[in-house]
Design an enzyme around this catalytic site. Structure first.
Site, PDB file in Angstrom:
ATOM      1  N   HIS A  26      97.195  35.085  84.806  1.00 32.57           N
ATOM      2  CA  HIS A  26      98.489  35.674  85.173  1.00 32.57           C
ATOM      3  C   HIS A  26      99.378  35.816  83.936  1.00 32.57           C
ATOM      4  O   HIS A  26     100.096  36.806  83.795  1.00 32.57           O
ATOM      5  CB  HIS A  26      99.186  34.811  86.237  1.00 32.57           C
ATOM      6  N   ASP A 121     105.705  37.991  89.252  1.00 34.56           N
ATOM      7  CA  ASP A 121     104.290  37.929  89.602  1.00 34.56           C
ATOM      8  C   ASP A 121     104.148  37.994  91.127  1.00 34.56           C
ATOM      9  O   ASP A 121     105.013  37.488  91.853  1.00 34.56           O
ATOM     10  CB  ASP A 121     103.718  36.600  89.090  1.00 34.56           C
ATOM     11  N   GLN A 357      88.927  36.227  73.463  1.00 32.92           N
ATOM     12  CA  GLN A 357      87.892  36.997  74.173  1.00 32.92           C
ATOM     13  C   GLN A 357      88.030  38.504  73.971  1.00 32.92           C
ATOM     14  O   GLN A 357      87.057  39.226  73.806  1.00 32.92           O
ATOM     15  CB  GLN A 357      87.936  36.665  75.664  1.00 32.92           C
ATOM     16  N   HIS A 372      82.538  36.383  85.391  1.00 33.14           N
ATOM     17  CA  HIS A 372      82.916  36.107  86.782  1.00 33.14           C
ATOM     18  C   HIS A 372      83.687  37.290  87.383  1.00 33.14           C
ATOM     19  O   HIS A 372      84.043  37.271  88.532  1.00 33.14           O
ATOM     20  CB  HIS A 372      83.763  34.839  86.850  1.00 33.14           C
ATOM     21  N   ASN A 376      91.240  40.402  84.259  1.00 31.55           N
ATOM     22  CA  ASN A 376      91.513  40.598  82.826  1.00 31.55           C
ATOM     23  C   ASN A 376      90.212  40.798  82.063  1.00 31.55           C
ATOM     24  O   ASN A 376      90.134  41.640  81.170  1.00 31.55           O
ATOM     25  CB  ASN A 376      92.268  39.397  82.252  1.00 31.55           C
ATOM     26  N   ASP A 396      89.648  36.861  93.819  1.00 36.90           N
ATOM     27  CA  ASP A 396      89.531  38.321  93.885  1.00 36.90           C
ATOM     28  C   ASP A 396      88.265  38.861  93.210  1.00 36.90           C
ATOM     29  O   ASP A 396      88.090  40.082  93.127  1.00 36.90           O
ATOM     30  CB  ASP A 396      90.775  38.967  93.242  1.00 36.90           C
TER      31      ASP A 396
HETATM   32  N1  UDP Z   1      90.470  33.977  77.826  1.00 35.82           N
HETATM   33  C1  UDP Z   1      90.375  33.932  76.462  1.00 35.82           C
HETATM   34  N2  UDP Z   1      89.735  32.878  75.892  1.00 35.82           N
HETATM   35  C2  UDP Z   1      89.177  31.887  76.607  1.00 35.82           C
HETATM   36  C3  UDP Z   1      89.244  31.957  78.011  1.00 35.82           C
HETATM   37  C4  UDP Z   1      89.901  33.015  78.602  1.00 35.82           C
HETATM   38  O1  UDP Z   1      90.877  34.819  75.751  1.00 35.82           O
HETATM   39  O2  UDP Z   1      88.620  30.972  76.004  1.00 35.82           O
HETATM   40  C5  UDP Z   1      91.225  35.071  78.445  1.00 35.82           C
HETATM   41  C6  UDP Z   1      90.368  36.226  78.882  1.00 35.82           C
HETATM   42  O3  UDP Z   1      90.150  37.110  77.817  1.00 35.82           O
HETATM   43  C7  UDP Z   1      91.230  36.833  79.968  1.00 35.82           C
HETATM   44  C8  UDP Z   1      91.926  35.632  80.591  1.00 35.82           C
HETATM   45  O4  UDP Z   1      91.858  34.593  79.618  1.00 35.82           O
HETATM   46  O5  UDP Z   1      92.204  37.674  79.409  1.00 35.82           O
HETATM   47  C9  UDP Z   1      91.274  35.150  81.863  1.00 35.82           C
HETATM   48  O6  UDP Z   1      91.613  36.016  82.881  1.00 35.82           O
HETATM   49  P1  UDP Z   1      90.569  36.566  83.940  1.00 35.82           P
HETATM   50  O7  UDP Z   1      91.344  37.422  84.865  1.00 35.82           O
HETATM   51  O8  UDP Z   1      89.404  37.200  83.269  1.00 35.82           O
HETATM   52  O9  UDP Z   1      90.027  35.276  84.665  1.00 35.82           O
HETATM   53  P2  UDP Z   1      90.714  33.951  85.250  1.00 35.82           P
HETATM   54  O10 UDP Z   1      90.686  32.972  84.143  1.00 35.82           O
HETATM   55  O11 UDP Z   1      92.095  34.309  85.711  1.00 35.82           O
HETATM   56  O12 UDP Z   1      89.791  33.577  86.350  1.00 35.82           O
HETATM   57  N1  UDP Z   2      97.260  36.821  94.982  1.00 30.35           N
HETATM   58  C1  UDP Z   2      98.170  37.532  95.697  1.00 30.35           C
HETATM   59  N2  UDP Z   2      99.126  36.865  96.400  1.00 30.35           N
HETATM   60  C2  UDP Z   2      99.179  35.526  96.422  1.00 30.35           C
HETATM   61  C3  UDP Z   2      98.226  34.811  95.696  1.00 30.35           C
HETATM   62  C4  UDP Z   2      97.268  35.495  94.969  1.00 30.35           C
HETATM   63  O1  UDP Z   2      98.150  38.751  95.719  1.00 30.35           O
HETATM   64  O2  UDP Z   2     100.040  34.955  97.080  1.00 30.35           O
HETATM   65  C5  UDP Z   2      96.229  37.545  94.241  1.00 30.35           C
HETATM   66  C6  UDP Z   2      96.174  37.196  92.776  1.00 30.35           C
HETATM   67  O3  UDP Z   2      96.925  38.076  92.008  1.00 30.35           O
HETATM   68  C7  UDP Z   2      94.724  37.369  92.478  1.00 30.35           C
HETATM   69  C8  UDP Z   2      94.014  37.109  93.784  1.00 30.35           C
HETATM   70  O4  UDP Z   2      95.001  37.110  94.779  1.00 30.35           O
HETATM   71  O5  UDP Z   2      94.469  38.714  92.187  1.00 30.35           O
HETATM   72  C9  UDP Z   2      93.170  35.877  93.821  1.00 30.35           C
HETATM   73  O6  UDP Z   2      93.905  34.751  93.479  1.00 30.35           O
HETATM   74  P1  UDP Z   2      93.199  33.522  92.768  1.00 30.35           P
HETATM   75  O7  UDP Z   2      93.521  32.281  93.467  1.00 30.35           O
HETATM   76  O8  UDP Z   2      91.791  33.826  92.499  1.00 30.35           O
HETATM   77  O9  UDP Z   2      94.018  33.430  91.456  1.00 30.35           O
HETATM   78  P2  UDP Z   2      93.764  33.909  89.983  1.00 30.35           P
HETATM   79  O10 UDP Z   2      92.298  33.906  89.715  1.00 30.35           O
HETATM   80  O11 UDP Z   2      94.388  35.252  89.929  1.00 30.35           O
HETATM   81  O12 UDP Z   2      94.511  32.908  89.225  1.00 30.35           O
END
Ligand code: UDP
Ligand code: UDP
Length: 478
Positions: A26, A121, A357, A372, A376, A396
């Protein structure tokens, strides 16, 4: 809490206040938009900041943002006491931070009252939008997932209402969600908690979904060519009538991408992932990462290791073993099993450190991203034109994976299990698939085309560029 004084527009310069939530998935898109908007000039920017953050990565990135842009105002916000561990034992710490922010959100009133516009957000939307409405400050949502997911967030409450009219609720099943003009989202692709309407996540999700129709607009980290149907359906009011304007402004890039030539010419630190990639042939490396907060089980980690080993491919694996980075004390050698690191020495690099990354994906040595499919990560792969092999873990990710396929970013292993399913994906299957996709010229060509489209979208005159200009124009005339 001690609200600091905020200023509204000074000499006609609009003041935009960002109210982000928690988790790097986020925060990073927020930082990217904040940097872009600030860099554009003619706008005052402040950022509501809650310290301490949940993870070390978040703290480091806040520090970096304010150090790099001293003109951006940090507005410290102190949360009300909340005994999360007692009320919600065992819950995800990031979700609990969202809840803590939501419960303290009414204290934002005095801060918001003075500004020209707010960007928040989606996780905070149902609390922040009414506060902004009350003081007549426009409130936009920066949505950190795909437009398809935004359509699900908006439509999910309608779907539930329809279910209860049809008395389906009595069966207790949520069912597939058929989002008008977007697509059908199978029940098994929904974020896991949504199947239980009593879960904290689900309650937040539904409240936010109902309230977002009252936002003044959405910034979404996608681009028109990637999700044409979902964007058109949202904009045409087909998902929810009268839905606010949607500005697709992605793929967002980090401010650290704009390195000075001195920085660019600096050799990579010895032993760093970049230095290691520099030694590898073009497109020979599988980059493996599951985001900043997905702790894959140790048994599954061993199978991934076996798969990477048997694939015969070079690999760079960013391995996180806990939800919060500060808790990650495991030794790689213990997690991966005896002999693994020695066996793959030279061919594979495994790190638990935070990596850049976005930059790694742009490295010429990277040929595939086993991911995964956090949004992002998908947008970073799209921007780099690197094919993505999607292995969703939760939230998601499966919805995002539908876009990975429809947009040509890569492939989705739809039958591979995700969190909560008691089923391991075995190393042999992982290895075979990785080898197959690495050798697939058509997959690579499609991803490269997506990379070209992404570059066009953000270049001057492109769709995302114009959408961002339109949004900034709106701020300036507000
Ligand atoms: N990321 C990074 N370095 C790390 C781990 C994560 O730059 O060691 C960044 C990655 O490039 C992305 C974000 O953290 O921009 C993770 O967001 P994403 O939506 O891919 O996955 P989430 O961590 O929210 O499940
Ligand atoms: N999300 C949303 N409303 C909420 C909580 C989450 O729209 O109240 C969205 C959030 O932006 C993400 C998705 O639901 O795209 C899945 O949330 P998750 O718990 O996986 O969080 P994230 O990986 O984004 O931290």
């Amino acid at each position: 809490m001690a609200p600091q004084e905020t200023q509204s527009s000074v000499d006609g310069v609009p003041h935009v206040m960002f109210i982000p939530s928690a988790g790097m998935g986020h925060l990073l898109p927020f930082f990217r938009v904040i940097a872009a908007l600030y860099g554009h000039g003619g706008v005052e920017v402040s950022v509501v900041t809650v310290l301490p953050t949940v993870s070390a990565a978040e703290a480091d990135h806040f520090t970096e943002l304010f150090a790099k842009f001293p003109g951006i105002r940090r507005v410290d916000f102190h949360l009300l006491p909340f005994d999360a561990a007692a009320e919600f034992p065992g819950h995800d710490p990031f979700l609990l931070r969202w809840e803590a922010l939501r419960r303290s959100a009414h204290l934002l009133g005095p801060l918001v009252a003075g500004v020209s516009a707010v960007v928040t957000d989606v996780t905070l939307a149902s609390h922040v939008i009414p506060i902004c409405n009350e003081v007549h400050v426009p409130c936009h949502v920066l949505f950190v997932s795909c437009a398809t997911m935004l359509s699900l967030v908006a439509y999910f409450p309608v779907h539930l209402d329809n279910n209860s009219k049809k008395k389906k609720a009595a069966t207790g099943s949520v069912g597939d969600v058929d989002i008008p003009r977007v697509r059908r989202i199978a029940e098994s692709w929904l974020p896991q908690p949504l199947l239980d309407l009593e879960k904290l996540f689900t309650k937040q999700f539904i409240d936010n979904g109902r309230e977002i129709t009252k936002a003044d607009g959405f910034l979404v980290n996608t681009f028109d060519a990637l999700e044409p149907a979902a964007l058109a359906a949202l904009r045409d009011g087909m998902v929810v009538p009268g839905f606010p304007p949607v500005y697709a402004i992605g793929p967002l890039k980090s401010h650290t991408c704009n390195k000075s030539s001195d920085e660019k010419n600096k050799p990579a630190a010895a032993g760093s992932p970049v230095a290691w990639l520099d030694e590898q042939p073009a497109k020979s490396v599988v980059y493996v990462a599951f985001g900043n907060r997905n702790a894959v089980s140790h048994e599954q980690i061993r199978e991934i290791a076996a798969g990477l080993d048997s694939s015969g491919c070079r690999f760079l694996w960013v391995l996180k073993t806990t939800t919060v980075d500060r808790d990650d004390a495991a030794e790689l050698a213990d997690v991966l099993g005896a002999g693994f690191l020695d066996r793959v020495h030279g061919r594979g690099l495994v790190t638990k450190a935070w990596v850049d990354q976005e930059a790694l994906l742009k490295h010429p040595a990277v040929g595939l991203f086993l991911s995964h499919s956090g949004w992002n990560s998908v947008t970073e792969a799209a921007a780099a034109g690197v094919p993505l092999l999607a292995w969703p873990r939760g939230g998601d990710h499966r919805v995002n994976a539908t876009v990975v396929v429809s947009g040509g970013v890569g492939e989705w292993m739809e039958h591979w299990s995700w969190d909560g399913e008691d089923r391991l994906v075995m190393g042999a299957e992982i290895g075979e698939k990785v080898k197959e996709v690495m050798a697939d010229a058509a997959v690579r060509a499609r991803a490269a085309r997506v990379g070209e489209e992404a570059a066009k979208a953000v270049a001057e005159g492109g769709t995302s560029y114009r959408n961002m200009q339109e949004f900034i124009g709106k701020l300036k005339t507000a």
